[in-house]
Design a protein around this motif. Structure first.
Motif, PDB file in Angstrom:
ATOM      1  N   LEU A  72       0.877  -1.164   0.000  1.00  0.00           N
ATOM      2  CA  LEU A  72       0.000   0.000   0.000  1.00  0.00           C
ATOM      3  C   LEU A  72       0.921   1.222   0.000  1.00  0.00           C
ATOM      4  O   LEU A  72       1.806   1.318   0.846  1.00  0.00           O
ATOM      5  CB  LEU A  72      -0.895  -0.013   1.243  1.00  0.00           C
ATOM      6  N   TYR A 122      -4.357   0.620  -4.539  1.00  0.00           N
ATOM      7  CA  TYR A 122      -3.760   0.647  -3.204  1.00  0.00           C
ATOM      8  C   TYR A 122      -2.822   1.838  -3.022  1.00  0.00           C
ATOM      9  O   TYR A 122      -1.801   1.737  -2.362  1.00  0.00           O
ATOM     10  CB  TYR A 122      -3.055  -0.683  -2.926  1.00  0.00           C
ATOM     11  N   GLN A 175      -8.417   0.026   2.611  1.00  0.00           N
ATOM     12  CA  GLN A 175      -7.471  -0.368   1.565  1.00  0.00           C
ATOM     13  C   GLN A 175      -6.541  -1.474   2.070  1.00  0.00           C
ATOM     14  O   GLN A 175      -6.260  -2.432   1.344  1.00  0.00           O
ATOM     15  CB  GLN A 175      -6.639   0.831   1.108  1.00  0.00           C
ATOM     16  N   LEU A 235      -6.172  -5.203   0.640  1.00  0.00           N
ATOM     17  CA  LEU A 235      -4.848  -5.679   0.237  1.00  0.00           C
ATOM     18  C   LEU A 235      -4.575  -7.042   0.865  1.00  0.00           C
ATOM     19  O   LEU A 235      -4.132  -7.973   0.188  1.00  0.00           O
ATOM     20  CB  LEU A 235      -3.787  -4.672   0.669  1.00  0.00           C
TER      21      LEU A 235
END
Length: 142
Positions: free
Chosen positions: A54, A74, A89, A93
């Motif tokens: 990320l 991301y 996020q 992920l």
């Protein structure tokens, strides 16, 4: 900042390493389940190791890299951190980790092939008459 984050999270699952070399950094990134990276070169290292990443992005180059590597979803603007969105996020992920690792492996292989093609073209352009027999092969970094 790192100490404040570690104190706030207070989990053995979140760590921060202080690698002494690029090899140490790459080993840390490869061993991680996921990486949250701010700096561009840390982002490159994480993606190169195939670790889902990320990006807390501060520049268009980070967004472009993440998009090219198949992780455009991301990216999170470093100057406008939204903790709830960042957490969503990160959870996404983690949920797609296996799939993202496959995507990163494919993208890294494609990038290595493009780079090898560029080296071959450059070598041919710079040393056209030598036959290239005396040019040592490139050695891949660990």
């Amino acid at each position: 900042v790192v100490d404040a984050i570690l104190d706030a999270v207070d989990s053995h699952l979140v760590t921060a390493a202080e690698p002494a070399s690029l090899a140490d950094l790459m080993n840390e990134m490869a061993a991680a389940d996921a990486v949250v990276a701010v700096r561009y070169h840390n982002l490159i290292c994480a993606l190169k190791t195939g670790t889902p990443t990320l990006a807390l992005s501060y520049a268009a180059k980070s967004d472009a890299l993440m998009d090219r590597m198949g992780l455009g979803a991301y990216c999170h603007p470093a100057r406008e951190v939204d903790a709830d969105r960042l957490l969503r996020q990160f959870r996404a992920l983690e949920k797609r980790s296996a799939e993202l690792r496959r995507i990163l492996a494919e993208r890294n292989l494609a990038a290595a092939r493009r780079l090898e093609h560029q080296f071959t073209a450059l070598t041919t352009a710079l040393f056209p008459a030598t036959g290239h027999a005396d040019i040592p092969a490139r050695q891949e970094a660990p």
